[in-house]
Structure formats: C-alpha cells, structure tokens
Design a protein around this motif. Structure first.
Motif, PDB file in Angstrom:
ATOM      1  N   ALA A  34      53.214  42.994  18.961  1.00 59.11           N
ATOM      2  CA  ALA A  34      53.267  42.066  20.088  1.00 59.11           C
ATOM      3  C   ALA A  34      53.096  40.619  19.637  1.00 59.11           C
ATOM      4  O   ALA A  34      53.589  39.694  20.293  1.00 59.11           O
ATOM      5  N   MET A  35      52.411  40.386  18.511  1.00 55.62           N
ATOM      6  CA  MET A  35      52.138  39.021  18.056  1.00 55.62           C
ATOM      7  C   MET A  35      53.101  38.522  16.986  1.00 55.62           C
ATOM      8  O   MET A  35      53.171  37.328  16.743  1.00 55.62           O
ATOM      9  N   LYS A  36      53.819  39.412  16.308  1.00 54.87           N
ATOM     10  CA  LYS A  36      54.669  38.953  15.217  1.00 54.87           C
ATOM     11  C   LYS A  36      55.953  38.344  15.757  1.00 54.87           C
ATOM     12  O   LYS A  36      56.400  38.649  16.855  1.00 54.87           O
ATOM     13  N   GLY A  37      56.529  37.475  14.961  1.00 53.57           N
ATOM     14  CA  GLY A  37      57.787  36.852  15.354  1.00 53.57           C
ATOM     15  C   GLY A  37      57.585  35.560  16.121  1.00 53.57           C
ATOM     16  O   GLY A  37      56.488  35.029  16.226  1.00 53.57           O
ATOM     17  N   ALA A  38      58.665  35.075  16.673  1.00 51.09           N
ATOM     18  CA  ALA A  38      58.664  33.776  17.344  1.00 51.09           C
ATOM     19  C   ALA A  38      57.910  33.802  18.675  1.00 51.09           C
ATOM     20  O   ALA A  38      57.243  32.847  19.035  1.00 51.09           O
ATOM     21  N   GLY A  39      58.006  34.883  19.409  1.00 51.93           N
ATOM     22  CA  GLY A  39      57.339  34.967  20.703  1.00 51.93           C
ATOM     23  C   GLY A  39      56.267  36.030  20.699  1.00 51.93           C
ATOM     24  O   GLY A  39      56.021  36.690  19.696  1.00 51.93           O
TER      25      GLY A  39
END
Length: 69
Positions: A34-39
C-alpha cells in the motif's frame, strides 16, 4: 501453498494465501504494498492501522521496519 497455486486462481487463490499466512506477516506485506510506489492505497492503510490493537500494531511495525517484506 505452491501446490494449491496450480489448482486454484484468482480471488480464491489470494484468499487462501491470506488464510495460510501469519497475520502479522500478511499485514506487513499489505502495508508495504500500500505504501510503495508513487501513490498510496489509503483504504488499506486505514483498515490495517485503525483496526489493530496496539500490541499487534507494534509487532507489525517492528517487522515492517526491521525486515524487508
């Protein structure tokens, strides 16, 4: 679990993996995703963080920040 993956698929496979995974490890994996990446996936974050007892959340946060999920 790998034996089941060949026989089942889709949402049923996801559900079976969730049921056979340690709850703290599963929550850690879901928080990381849920926290990884751009959003971020706010629904997942809110669901996990707001519904856990403090003892469980402490175990999750320890695992999340000490071991790469």
């Amino acid at each position: 679990m790998d034996d089941l993956a060949g026989d089942i698929s889709g949402n049923f496979l996801v559900t079976m993996k969730a049921l056979f995974t340690d709850p703290v490890e599963y929550d850690c994996e879901q928080l990381y995703k849920a926290m990884k990446g751009a959003g971020t996936n706010a629904d997942t974050l809110i669901e996990i963080i707001c519904t856990k007892l403090i003892q469980c959340f402490l175990r999750i946060s320890t695992k999340l920040f000490t071991v790469k999920c």
